[in-house]
Write a protein that holds these residues in place. Sequence first.
Motif, short mmCIF file in Angstrom:
data_model
loop_
_atom_site.label_atom_id
_atom_site.label_comp_id
_atom_site.label_asym_id
_atom_site.label_seq_id
_atom_site.Cartn_x
_atom_site.Cartn_y
_atom_site.Cartn_z
N THR A 108 0.84 -1.19 0.00
CA THR A 108 0.00 0.00 0.00
C THR A 108 0.88 1.25 0.00
O THR A 108 2.08 1.19 0.28
CB THR A 108 -0.93 0.04 1.23
N LEU A 109 0.26 2.38 -0.28
CA LEU A 109 0.98 3.65 -0.27
C LEU A 109 1.24 4.14 1.14
O LEU A 109 2.31 4.69 1.43
CB LEU A 109 0.17 4.70 -1.04
N THR A 110 0.29 3.93 2.05
CA THR A 110 0.35 4.55 3.37
C THR A 110 0.78 3.61 4.49
O THR A 110 0.96 4.04 5.62
CB THR A 110 -1.02 5.14 3.74
N PHE A 111 0.94 2.31 4.18
CA PHE A 111 1.35 1.29 5.14
C PHE A 111 0.23 0.96 6.13
O PHE A 111 -0.19 -0.19 6.24
CB PHE A 111 2.62 1.70 5.89
N GLU A 112 -0.24 1.94 6.84
CA GLU A 112 -1.33 1.72 7.79
C GLU A 112 -2.66 2.10 7.15
O GLU A 112 -2.69 2.76 6.11
CB GLU A 112 -1.11 2.53 9.06
N ILE A 113 -3.76 1.67 7.76
CA ILE A 113 -5.06 1.98 7.20
C ILE A 113 -5.23 3.50 7.08
O ILE A 113 -4.79 4.26 7.96
CB ILE A 113 -6.19 1.37 8.06
N PHE A 114 -5.84 3.90 5.95
CA PHE A 114 -5.95 5.33 5.66
C PHE A 114 -7.29 5.60 5.01
O PHE A 114 -7.58 5.03 3.96
CB PHE A 114 -4.81 5.72 4.72
N PRO A 115 -8.15 6.44 5.64
CA PRO A 115 -7.99 7.20 6.88
C PRO A 115 -7.80 6.30 8.10
O PRO A 115 -8.13 5.13 8.06
CB PRO A 115 -9.29 8.00 6.99
N PRO A 116 -7.29 6.88 9.20
CA PRO A 116 -6.95 6.06 10.37
C PRO A 116 -8.17 5.53 11.09
O PRO A 116 -9.28 6.08 10.99
CB PRO A 116 -6.17 7.05 11.26
N GLU A 117 -7.97 4.43 11.81
CA GLU A 117 -9.07 3.81 12.54
C GLU A 117 -9.45 4.60 13.79
O GLU A 117 -10.59 4.51 14.27
CB GLU A 117 -8.70 2.37 12.92
N ILE A 118 -8.49 5.33 14.37
CA ILE A 118 -8.77 6.21 15.51
C ILE A 118 -8.77 7.64 14.99
O ILE A 118 -7.79 8.10 14.41
CB ILE A 118 -7.71 6.05 16.62
N GLU A 119 -9.87 8.32 15.18
CA GLU A 119 -10.03 9.66 14.61
C GLU A 119 -8.88 10.58 15.02
O GLU A 119 -8.50 10.67 16.20
CB GLU A 119 -11.35 10.27 15.06
N ASP A 120 -8.31 11.24 14.01
CA ASP A 120 -7.23 12.23 14.18
C ASP A 120 -5.89 11.62 14.60
O ASP A 120 -4.94 12.37 14.85
CB ASP A 120 -7.61 13.33 15.17
N LEU A 121 -5.77 10.29 14.68
CA LEU A 121 -4.47 9.68 14.95
C LEU A 121 -3.84 9.30 13.62
O LEU A 121 -3.88 8.16 13.18
CB LEU A 121 -4.61 8.46 15.86
N TRP A 122 -3.26 10.28 12.98
CA TRP A 122 -2.64 10.09 11.68
C TRP A 122 -1.22 9.54 11.85
O TRP A 122 -0.44 10.06 12.64
CB TRP A 122 -2.60 11.41 10.90
N LEU A 123 -0.89 8.48 11.12
CA LEU A 123 0.45 7.87 11.10
C LEU A 123 0.86 7.34 12.48
O LEU A 123 2.05 7.31 12.80
CB LEU A 123 1.49 8.86 10.56
N GLY A 124 -0.11 6.89 13.24
CA GLY A 124 0.22 6.32 14.55
C GLY A 124 1.03 5.04 14.44
O GLY A 124 1.93 4.80 15.27
N VAL A 125 0.76 4.21 13.43
CA VAL A 125 1.55 2.98 13.26
C VAL A 125 2.98 3.32 12.87
O VAL A 125 3.93 2.69 13.34
CB VAL A 125 0.89 2.06 12.21
N HIS A 126 3.14 4.33 12.02
CA HIS A 126 4.50 4.81 11.69
C HIS A 126 5.27 5.13 12.97
O HIS A 126 6.43 4.73 13.14
CB HIS A 126 4.43 6.08 10.84
N ALA A 127 4.64 5.89 13.85
CA ALA A 127 5.32 6.33 15.07
C ALA A 127 5.67 5.15 15.97
O ALA A 127 6.76 5.12 16.56
CB ALA A 127 4.46 7.34 15.82
N LEU A 128 4.79 4.18 16.08
CA LEU A 128 5.06 3.02 16.93
C LEU A 128 6.17 2.15 16.33
O LEU A 128 7.08 1.72 17.05
CB LEU A 128 3.78 2.21 17.13
N ASP A 129 6.10 1.89 15.04
CA ASP A 129 7.10 1.04 14.40
C ASP A 129 8.47 1.70 14.36
O ASP A 129 9.48 1.12 14.79
CB ASP A 129 6.67 0.70 12.97
N LEU A 130 8.52 2.91 13.82
CA LEU A 130 9.80 3.56 13.56
C LEU A 130 10.41 4.19 14.81
O LEU A 130 11.60 4.00 15.09
CB LEU A 130 9.63 4.63 12.48
N VAL A 131 9.61 4.93 15.55
CA VAL A 131 10.13 5.68 16.69
C VAL A 131 10.27 4.79 17.92
O VAL A 131 11.34 4.75 18.55
CB VAL A 131 9.21 6.89 17.01
N GLU A 132 9.22 4.10 18.29
CA GLU A 132 9.24 3.34 19.53
C GLU A 132 10.00 2.02 19.39
O GLU A 132 10.85 1.69 20.22
CB GLU A 132 7.81 3.06 19.98
#
Length: 308
Positions: free
Chosen positions: A235-259
């Motif tokens: 996929t283009l966005t990796f995570e579901i887009f729009p996000p499953e939790i309102e206004d939590l954009w790129l949350g999976v990015h942050a968990l995978d890459l940052v955390e």
Amino acid sequence: MSLPAAFHEIAKRVNNWGRWGQDDEIGTLNLISGKVVREAAATVRTGRRVPLAVDLRQDGVQTGMIPGRVNPLHVMVQVNQELFGPGTVATSDDAVTLGLQAGTHWDALTHASHSGRIYNGRPADTITPHGRAAFSGIHTARHVVSRGVLLDVAAAKGVDRLPGDHAVTPEDLDEAAEFGRVTVRAGDVVLVRTGQIQLYLAGDRHGYAFPSPGLSIRTPEWFHARDVAAVANDTLTFEIFPPEIEDLWLGVHALDLVEMGMLQGQNWNLEELSTACAQEERYAFLLSAMPEPFVGGTGTPVAPVAIL
């Protein structure tokens, strides 16, 4: 707007800061040991090679939705030029300008930040316009060769392509692993197929981009529990887009890459691999997915190959 409490709770559970030392820059790639690579090489039986990259082309994946992420601008700078005089050997050269995440790519650990931090707790302002990423640039990911595992979520559900509003859950990953009769192990690179890239391959670039199925905010814990080295999908966005939790954009990015410090990849073409794995009745293989070593880069093009 601050990130929701649910995000921070997951972040605490998957955090790898300091796990491989305070100076570590490669995160979960540390899990790809010599033993892991030897076992990956042992999966090769037929030598069948399956390319996983989309073509780099001017009318490629990018639509302008992400500012500055341009498709390749490819120009010829020499055409049959006899550099050493008439009658000598002629050469042709070309040059290209592109976004490093334009096509099939890896995101470096520095591609995302939150709360002013990048992986291993370093300040996000260590990424600068001229110095680029001072830590964890994509050039530090020197070798990405491991056992690859295809989790064909779409095939496991008996569909060609998941609907655009489908968030891939840990339960879906379990179902796909059972479907492929494969157990995800420490150091594996997991490839998650949704079938979404079929839209791009059919010429629907905008439909490919949005809406898009993708990984749920719950999946980082699944990958963390299994010590996965890296994850990529189609996929283009990796995570579901729009996000499953309102206004939590790129949350999976942050968990995978940052955390977690886990590389993630997008725009991987897993269609031929899905067919090959089904034909050979096995979903684990040797995967070579070497990053181009752009010093300080927050991502890189990659031309992965699965070897069965």
